[in-house]
Design a protein around this motif. Structure first.
Motif, short mmCIF file in Angstrom:
data_model
loop_
_atom_site.label_atom_id
_atom_site.label_comp_id
_atom_site.label_asym_id
_atom_site.label_seq_id
_atom_site.Cartn_x
_atom_site.Cartn_y
_atom_site.Cartn_z
N LYS A 1 -5.48 -0.58 -1.45
CA LYS A 1 -5.85 -0.52 -0.04
C LYS A 1 -5.71 -1.90 0.60
N HIS B 1 2.23 1.71 -3.61
CA HIS B 1 1.14 1.88 -4.57
C HIS B 1 -0.06 2.37 -3.78
N SER B 2 -0.18 3.68 -3.67
CA SER B 2 -1.18 4.29 -2.79
C SER B 2 -2.61 4.03 -3.26
N ASP B 3 -2.78 3.61 -4.53
CA ASP B 3 -4.12 3.31 -5.01
C ASP B 3 -4.61 1.95 -4.54
N ASP C 1 -8.38 -4.27 -0.22
CA ASP C 1 -8.27 -4.87 -1.55
C ASP C 1 -7.41 -6.14 -1.50
N CYS D 1 0.82 -1.22 0.00
CA CYS D 1 0.00 0.00 0.00
C CYS D 1 0.86 1.26 0.00
#
Length: 481
Positions: A313, A309-311, A316, A306
């Motif tokens: 979560k 790759h901040s998109d 997810d 996370c």
């Protein structure tokens, strides 16, 4: 008519080494050396020859150092000056006896009165004015690489220092060094493809060991409390700049500690080796300044994914449909049989690992990819496991050891199931290890450290072949003659 056989003497003895000459007498002045009249006998490989009429200058070297020789016709006791020089070729091993002195340019040299040819080099050395730069030749003919390249010599001398430093550190912590079998009946101790061999007398297949783990833990069961082994492992996988099928690893185990304690031990080991060898915690690797000062950064696998790759979560990563979509988005080839844990691990290794430049512990690995590690007390999906990454490469793998024989049996059976479902990398069911576990493995934690990759960092090398004397290579293609 038979050619005269050339006999090379085997009775030449040095009274000092070249490196000791340089260390002890380099600071002496020209007049001091003349007063002391020091006689030395040394041997080495001839790497330079300059003939100037009735006087000549040569240079010999060993693995540690080199020294200049001055040979004058008037000084040679056997009066065969021209014959001696005529028969000396670059690459020959020679022994000399003479007096130490300094030239007008203040170069420490030996004024020779005796020159003995100890062995002839019948092959020409590469260009003496250049280092051997052909990478293929360097790996296939390591002896030439060591003769010609100072960097290679220094790399392998440093390798020895690093291994000794690691060994001494472990001994200072009261670990006992042990040895376990290289040939196993079961391909166990790690998730990797093994090499298979055959024992003729017993008429049985054996596996070159992937890891010594299961044998080392049997020694813990037998009563040893702190042990380590530095030796070879074999994994029948690809060859790359970071992987050689035969490689050196240290594995160690200690009782009554967990993976948190283990991270501290590894951190102290790595940082203390760097500090001892370089007298600082920072080293330059390529264009990067690596900082080994403890404490190292620590982050869970899910949080690392996370973070970079901040998109993505955390929620997810724990949903099978969503994490499968993420893997496909990154063009990761996946197996439909993989669960969430395996998908997390493959996403991490494919897209996150390369970001971990400074020493970083990634912890809390999924149980699905950790068949020998103990689960976390509050979460059976995760194990008490970590890996250490430096410059994007895994350097160490450690965990709290699973010591419940029933749970270990379940994990082995799951590995067998994975095999039947088409998984190519799996761990074999090991009944002997399960029997040992039934006698009681105390709370234990253990770690394996990749020595070759660590040495790459400390010697500023980018290819693992540069730190292994004789790396595994493809068979060379035949060339037209």
């Amino acid at each position: 008519m038979n050619k005269t056989k050339v006999d090379f003497p085997n009775n030449f003895r040095q009274n000092i080494s070249i490196q000791k000459i340089n260390k002890c007498y380099s600071n002496f002045s020209k007049s001091e050396l003349e007063m002391k009249n020091i006689t030395v006998k040394v041997a080495g490989r001839l790497i330079f020859k300059r003939i100037m009429g009735k006087a000549s200058f040569l240079v010999i070297q060993n693995i540690h150092a080199k020294i200049q020789l001055y040979i004058a016709e008037k000084n040679i006791t056997n009066k065969k000056y021209k014959e001696i020089l005529k028969n000396l070729n670059h690459g020959d091993i020679i022994g000399v006896k003479g007096i130490l002195f300094k030239t007008n340019t203040q170069e420490l040299s030996i004024k020779c009165n005796t020159v003995v040819s100890l062995v002839r080099s019948t092959k020409h050395l590469p260009n003496k004015f250049q280092e051997l730069s052909n990478q293929e030749i360097r790996y296939r003919q390591r002896y030439l690489d060591l003769i010609m390249n100072k960097k290679s010599k220094n790399t392998f001398k440093m390798r020895s220092k690093i291994v000794n430093c690691i060994r001494n550190h472990m001994i200072d912590l009261n670990f006992i060094e042990v040895e376990t079998p290289m040939m196993h009946k079961i391909s166990g101790g790690g998730l990797a493809k093994p090499f298979i061999t055959h024992h003729n007398a017993l008429n049985m297949n054996l596996y070159l060991r992937i890891a010594p783990e299961l044998y080392l833990k049997q020694l813990i069961i037998g009563g040893f409390e702190k042990i380590f082994e530095i030796n070879r492992n074999f994994r029948n996988e690809g060859i790359s700049i970071n992987h050689n099928p035969e490689f050196t690893m240290m594995e160690f185990y200690a009782v009554y500690i967990d993976y948190q304690d283990l991270m501290t031990i590894v951190e102290n080991l790595i940082s203390s080796v760097v500090k001892k060898l370089f007298n600082r915690y920072t080293i330059e690797y390529k264009s990067i300044l690596l900082n080994f000062k403890p404490p190292f950064h620590k982050i869970s696998m899910q949080d690392a994914i996370c973070k970079y790759h901040s998109d993505i979560k955390n929620t997810d990563l724990n949903d099978l449909k969503k994490i499968t979509h993420i893997a496909k988005k990154f063009n990761i080839q996946i197996n439909s049989q993989w669960g969430i844990g395996k998908l997390q691990e493959i996403i991490f290794s494919e897209i996150i690992q390369s970001h971990l430049i400074q020493p970083t512990f990634i912890f809390d690995y999924p149980t699905e990819v950790s068949p020998l590690a103990k689960c976390k007390n509050d979460n059976n999906f995760l194990t008490e496991r970590f890996e250490l990454f430096i410059n994007g490469n895994e350097i160490g793998n450690g965990f709290s050891e699973l010591n419940d024989p029933k749970e270990q049996k379940t994990r082995f059976l799951q590995q067998e199931k994975n095999k039947k479902l088409g998984e190519k990398i799996f761990m074999q069911y090991d009944a002997n290890y399960l029997l040992a576990l039934e006698y009681g493995l105390p709370p234990t934690a253990g770690c394996g450290i990749g020595i070759d990759r660590f040495i790459m960092l400390l010697t500023n090398n980018t290819n693992i072949r540069d730190v292994i004397f004789f790396p595994t290579l493809r068979t060379p293609q035949k060339t037209r003659t």
